[in-house]
Motif scaffolding. Structure first.
Motif: not given
Length: 94
Positions: A2-27
């Motif tokens: 699989w090839a990445m489309p041109q003008n693509s940006v990979v956003i790597r993101y880690g889990a973080y704590e929100s309201c006492g819960v640690v999880k991967h969230s995209t908000f």
């Protein structure tokens, strides 16, 4: 393979704590994604095991990194200074 489309940006993101819960969230990534999409870039989200981390990767090279908790929650990214810096780093990489 699989090839990445041109003008693509990979956003790597880690889990973080929100309201006492640690999880991967995209908000907190919504403004960043909106700013990148508006400028013609295609975003590919990729969860990582690094807590509180956001990395923008282009062609396998990390061009920008920040703490996910410092990004504004939701929005369009136009008023978030980190989104402006991230967009500038992506533009410089291309």
């Amino acid at each position: 393979m699989w090839a990445m489309p041109q003008n693509s940006v990979v956003i790597r993101y880690g889990a973080y704590e929100s309201c006492g819960v640690v999880k991967h969230s995209t908000f907190r990534l919504e403004g960043l994604q909106a700013a990148l999409n508006e400028s013609g870039y295609q975003c590919v989200l990729q969860p990582t095991c690094d807590w509180n981390m956001v990395e923008l990767v282009i062609n396998g090279e990390c061009v920008y990194t920040c703490n996910i908790k410092q990004l504004e929650f939701g929005g369009d990214g136009k008023l978030d200074p980190l989104c402006k810096r991230a967009l500038a780093a992506v533009k410089d990489a291309y």
